[in-house]
Motif scaffolding. Sequence first.
Motif, PDB file in Angstrom:
ATOM      1  N   UNK A 139      -1.762  -5.621  -8.274  1.00 11.43           N
ATOM      2  CA  UNK A 139      -2.276  -6.077  -9.569  1.00 11.43           C
ATOM      3  C   UNK A 139      -3.002  -7.413  -9.460  1.00 11.43           C
ATOM      4  N   UNK A 140      -2.507  -8.298  -8.600  1.00  8.52           N
ATOM      5  CA  UNK A 140      -3.179  -9.594  -8.444  1.00  8.52           C
ATOM      6  C   UNK A 140      -4.505  -9.427  -7.709  1.00  8.52           C
ATOM      7  N   UNK A 141      -4.566  -8.524  -6.746  1.00 12.00           N
ATOM      8  CA  UNK A 141      -5.846  -8.253  -6.070  1.00 12.00           C
ATOM      9  C   UNK A 141      -6.888  -7.778  -7.069  1.00 12.00           C
ATOM     10  N   UNK A 142      -6.468  -6.994  -8.041  1.00 11.50           N
ATOM     11  CA  UNK A 142      -7.402  -6.472  -9.040  1.00 11.50           C
ATOM     12  C   UNK A 142      -7.966  -7.568  -9.942  1.00 11.50           C
ATOM     13  N   UNK A 143      -7.301  -8.713  -9.996  1.00 10.67           N
ATOM     14  CA  UNK A 143      -7.813  -9.824 -10.793  1.00 10.67           C
ATOM     15  C   UNK A 143      -9.032 -10.477 -10.149  1.00 10.67           C
ATOM     16  N   UNK A 144      -9.196 -10.261  -8.830  1.00 12.50           N
ATOM     17  CA  UNK A 144     -10.266 -10.931  -8.095  1.00 12.50           C
ATOM     18  C   UNK A 144     -11.363  -9.986  -7.623  1.00 12.50           C
ATOM     19  N   UNK A 145     -11.045  -8.700  -7.464  1.00 13.45           N
ATOM     20  CA  UNK A 145     -11.964  -7.782  -6.796  1.00 13.45           C
ATOM     21  C   UNK A 145     -12.739  -6.898  -7.758  1.00 13.45           C
ATOM     22  N   UNK A 146     -13.991  -6.592  -7.430  1.00 15.50           N
ATOM     23  CA  UNK A 146     -14.721  -5.538  -8.145  1.00 15.50           C
ATOM     24  C   UNK A 146     -14.240  -4.175  -7.621  1.00 15.50           C
ATOM     25  N   UNK A 147     -14.970  -3.117  -7.897  1.00 15.67           N
ATOM     26  CA  UNK A 147     -14.587  -1.789  -7.390  1.00 15.67           C
ATOM     27  C   UNK A 147     -14.493  -1.832  -5.868  1.00 15.67           C
ATOM     28  N   UNK A 148     -13.310  -1.632  -5.336  1.00 16.95           N
ATOM     29  CA  UNK A 148     -13.126  -1.696  -3.881  1.00 16.95           C
ATOM     30  C   UNK A 148     -11.712  -1.265  -3.532  1.00 16.95           C
ATOM     31  N   UNK A 149     -11.508  -0.943  -2.266  1.00 17.41           N
ATOM     32  CA  UNK A 149     -10.181  -0.582  -1.780  1.00 17.41           C
ATOM     33  C   UNK A 149      -9.364  -1.839  -1.545  1.00 17.41           C
ATOM     34  N   UNK A 150      -8.107  -1.796  -1.957  1.00 13.88           N
ATOM     35  CA  UNK A 150      -7.207  -2.940  -1.762  1.00 13.88           C
ATOM     36  C   UNK A 150      -6.377  -2.756  -0.495  1.00 13.88           C
ATOM     37  N   UNK A 151      -5.777  -1.574  -0.334  1.00  9.94           N
ATOM     38  CA  UNK A 151      -4.911  -1.334   0.816  1.00  9.94           C
ATOM     39  C   UNK A 151      -4.740   0.163   1.004  1.00  9.94           C
ATOM     40  N   UNK A 152      -4.544   0.563   2.257  1.00 10.12           N
ATOM     41  CA  UNK A 152      -4.163   1.932   2.578  1.00 10.12           C
ATOM     42  C   UNK A 152      -2.690   1.947   2.971  1.00 10.12           C
ATOM     43  N   UNK A 153      -1.978   2.994   2.573  1.00  8.89           N
ATOM     44  CA  UNK A 153      -0.607   3.183   3.030  1.00  8.89           C
ATOM     45  C   UNK A 153      -0.536   4.488   3.812  1.00  8.89           C
ATOM     46  N   UNK A 154       0.338   4.500   4.837  1.00  4.91           N
ATOM     47  CA  UNK A 154       0.498   5.671   5.698  1.00  4.91           C
ATOM     48  C   UNK A 154       1.976   6.002   5.767  1.00  4.91           C
ATOM     49  N   UNK A 155       2.345   7.249   5.347  1.00  7.74           N
ATOM     50  CA  UNK A 155       3.758   7.630   5.338  1.00  7.74           C
ATOM     51  C   UNK A 155       4.145   8.330   6.638  1.00  7.74           C
ATOM     52  N   UNK A 156       5.358   8.872   6.683  1.00  9.88           N
ATOM     53  CA  UNK A 156       5.883   9.457   7.914  1.00  9.88           C
ATOM     54  C   UNK A 156       5.124  10.705   8.350  1.00  9.88           C
ATOM     55  N   UNK A 157       4.479  11.370   7.417  1.00 11.93           N
ATOM     56  CA  UNK A 157       3.677  12.538   7.768  1.00 11.93           C
ATOM     57  C   UNK A 157       2.257  12.159   8.201  1.00 11.93           C
ATOM     58  N   UNK A 158       1.976  10.852   8.210  1.00 12.47           N
ATOM     59  CA  UNK A 158       0.641  10.399   8.570  1.00 12.47           C
ATOM     60  C   UNK A 158      -0.357  10.537   7.440  1.00 12.47           C
ATOM     61  N   UNK A 159       0.149  10.814   6.233  1.00 14.63           N
ATOM     62  CA  UNK A 159      -0.733  10.995   5.077  1.00 14.63           C
ATOM     63  C   UNK A 159      -1.130   9.632   4.518  1.00 14.63           C
ATOM     64  N   UNK A 160      -2.402   9.434   4.346  1.00 10.61           N
ATOM     65  CA  UNK A 160      -2.903   8.169   3.816  1.00 10.61           C
ATOM     66  C   UNK A 160      -3.054   8.229   2.307  1.00 10.61           C
TER      67      UNK A 160
END
Length: 413
Positions: free
Chosen positions: A265-286
């Motif tokens: 939520x804090x990243x969204x206060x500073x950024x325009x349309x853009x990716x903030x972070x990717x997460x990868x779970x145990x199945x390798x799904x992003x």
Amino acid sequence: MKHRKFWLTLLTFFVVLVVSLAPASPALAFSDEQKLILQSWRLVNQSYFDDSFNHQNWWFLREKYIKRPLHNREDAYQAIEEMLATLEEPFTRLLRPEQYRNLQVSTAGELSGVGLQINLNPETGNLEVIAPLAGSPAEAAGIAPHDRILTIDGISTETLSLDEAAARMRGPQGTQVLLTVLPEGATSEKSISLTRQRISLSPVFAQLDTATSQRPVGYIRLSQFSANAPQEVAQAIQDLDQRGAQAYVLDLRNNPGGLLQAGIDIARLWLPDSTIVYTVNRQGIQDSFTAMGNALTNAPLAVLVNQGTASASEILAGALQDNGRALLVGEKTFGKGLIQSLFELADGAGLAITVAKYETPNHKDIHKQGIVPDTVVHQDALTFAQLGSSQDQQYQAALQLLGDNLVLAKAHS
């Protein structure tokens, strides 16, 4: 007659089958302690990000620990801790009921204690101060970043986990705790008696700097990612903007992290349309979290980081750096690229389980690597009063970068 024999045989078989499937005798039922171990095992089995469980037979460990003699709840806790230790990953851990409640209170924004942020030095294993909270008993007593805490009420911190040390320093308002502290660079220790106070964990300090820069700069220091942090950062940006801020310095030094969603939520206060972070779970799904294009300001931004900048702080710093939204100034960050979820156990204890890892927008895995700032500036320990002042070399370097950026922006406008 044959039909009757057939049904009689079938009925007999059914009765035998029902009896064979009946529950075991009460003598074989699981005890409360065994149930606690089983619940912990099951949660890790379902959620842990490494489905090899550190290349070991997780089912075998289940059988091993529920067959251990368990005389009381503490025996169960020790068995769970030993089971989790086999993962060789310190962020997946047991939180006893008091530790679990304290963590919930901390992320909610208020607790009773002495106001110290602490960490185990990854190289020495010593319990060290990250920073005292502003206005806390610890700050008033002169405890400073990088001081070592040797004992808490006479108990050596070498025998305590990080959570246990934090729990011992918390307690009812008005009670006292005795710390033995070795200041950074000192050869002699000192005893400090602190009276616990109710501490409002306001995570944001903000001021408009018109004295040390050619232009008004909004300085925002964020100490942790608690539930109230996004709202307070947003309010700080709006207030500073109204007061004429032309650029911003966001100070994430010694911020150990907190709630992932608060970081998003804090990243969204500073950024325009853009990716903030990717997460990868145990199945390798992003999966990914993105900004919505609702940034509160597009003014030039510098972010201060150091070795105490960790977890959600690194997610925010990485998002701002990879998207070209901010320049990072200071020292390489801590390097914690794993995400934990909290699960409550039946007796009120909790488990913190690593459920995923994260990557920055440029797919950098910073776990145990950290983020290298754009401008590296080393800094000796400062008091809270010196942060964001003329004595703060990292802050001064950020002001210089912002000044250059403002000149460039005007030249191209």
